[in-house]
Design an enzyme around this catalytic site. Structure first.
Site, short mmCIF file in Angstrom:
data_model
loop_
_atom_site.label_atom_id
_atom_site.label_comp_id
_atom_site.label_asym_id
_atom_site.label_seq_id
_atom_site.Cartn_x
_atom_site.Cartn_y
_atom_site.Cartn_z
N GLY A 14 -6.68 45.92 -12.25
CA GLY A 14 -8.02 46.16 -12.77
C GLY A 14 -8.70 47.38 -12.21
N LYS A 44 -8.67 60.98 -13.04
CA LYS A 44 -7.47 60.14 -13.03
C LYS A 44 -6.29 61.11 -13.17
CE LYS A 44 -5.21 56.21 -15.28
NZ LYS A 44 -5.11 55.36 -14.07
N ALA A 125 -2.98 55.54 -9.63
CA ALA A 125 -2.07 54.90 -10.59
C ALA A 125 -1.17 53.96 -9.80
CB ALA A 125 -1.24 55.94 -11.34
#
Length: 262
Positions: A14, A44, A125
Site C-alpha cells: 500500500g 516515483k 518500488a
C-alpha cells in the site's frame, strides 16, 4: 525543504495509497508563513507494470501521485523510468536492453528538487532492498557511497546518496513483525534515518490479533507510529460506492504530521 522516502516491508503493502494520503494531508496543512497548504512534489523514480497510452508508458501509481501532488508535475516528471511488464524492474530493463543507473535516478531527482517544494515525497518500488542490477561504467555513482568497491546497485543506494528520511509502511499480515524489524534494522545499518512507521491493513482479510501485533511493533520499533490505516471496502454498508479519493480523505485525517514537520 523536507524530503521523505516511502518504503515498505514488501510489495503490495500500500505504498501508493499511503503516499497519496500523506500528500493529501500535507497539502491541506497550512504553511504558517503563507497561510496556504504546503507545496508537495512527488517522485516515483521506477515503475514496472505500465499501460502504453499514446506512445507513453503510464503507471497507475504514478498517475495517482500526479493527481494528489500540487506542483504541476507531469507523469514523466514524477515517474521517469518505467517498464511495461509488471515484473522486477531490473529484469524488465534487461528484457528491453535498458539499464537502470543511480546516476539517472539522481539526475531526475534533482529536477524534482528544483521545484523547491515544501515537501518532496519519494515513493520506492517493492521493499527496501530493490535490486537495480549490476554495477557498470554508466552506474559508477554507487562507488561514492563507501570505501568498498560495490558490484551491485539497489534503490536503497539512492536513498543513502541523497540522505532522505525514511517512512516505513508495515503491511499488517502474518509475518509482519519479522519483516518490519528486519527492514528497520537494515535501514539503520545503511546509515539512513527511519523516522516513523505506519500500520497499513492493505488486505480485506483482517489480520488475526491485529491490535496485539501493532502493540508489539510499537514496543519493538524505536520510532513513532504516525498512523494506522484500516481496510476500506469499495462499497459501504449502505451499498454506495466508495471512491479512491474518499478513501484517501479518510486516511489522511488519521495521520499525525507532527513528527514529519518538526
Amino acid at each position: 525543504m523536507k524530503q521523505f522516502f516511502i518504503t515498505a516491508t514488501d510489495t503490495d503493502a500500500g505504498k501508493t495509497f499511503v503516499s497519496c494520503a500523506l500528500i493529501h494531508a500535507l497539502t491541506h496543512h497550512n504553511n504558517t508563513l503563507t497561510n496556504e497548504g504546503l507545496k508537495v512534489a512527488a517522485f516515483k523514480p521506477i515503475s514496472a507494470g505500465c499501460e502504453l497510452v499514446d506512445g507513453q508508458l503510464i503507471n497507475e501509481d504514478a498517475k495517482l501521485l500526479c493527481e494528489f501532488a500540487n506542483c504541476a508535475q507531469s507523469i514523466s516528471h514524477i515517474n521517469p523510468i518505467s517498464f511495461e511488464e509488471p515484473i522486477a524492474p531490473h529484469i524488465a530493463a534487461k528484457k528491453v536492453n535498458q539499464e537502470i543507473t543511480l546516476a539517472d535516478i539522481h539526475h531526475h531527482y534533482q529536477q524534482v528538487k528544483s521545484l523547491n517544494a515544501d515537501i518532496t515525497l519519494v515513493e520506492g518500488a517493492g521493499g527496501w532492498r530493490l535490486p537495480l542490477g549490476p554495477i557498470t561504467i554508466k552506474s559508477t555513482l554507487t562507488a561514492s557511497i563507501d570505501n568498498k568497491e560495490p558490484t551491485y546497485q539497489f534503490l536503497s543506494d539512492f536513498v543513502k546518496i541523497t540522505n532522505l528520511d525514511v517512512i516505513l509502511i508495515v503491511n499488517m499480515k502474518l509475518g509482519c513483525l519479522n519483516h518490519a524489524l528486519l527492514t528497520y534494522e537494515t535501514i539503520k545499518a545503511d546509515g539512513v534515518e527511519c523516522i516513523a512507521w505506519i500500520a497499513n491493513c492493505a488486505s480485506n482479510g483482517s489480520m488475526n490479533n491485529l491490535a496485539e501485533n501493532i502493540a508489539e511493533l510499537e514496543q519493538l520499533l524505536p520510532i513513532p507510529k504516525i498512523a494506522q490505516f484500516d481496510f476500506i471496502a469499495d462499497v459501504d454498508e449502505e451499498g454506495n460506492d466508495v471512491s479512491f479519493y474518499e478513501k484517501i480523505n479518510v486516511a489522511a485525517k488519521k495521520i499525525n504530521l507532527a513528527v514529519l514537520l518538526q
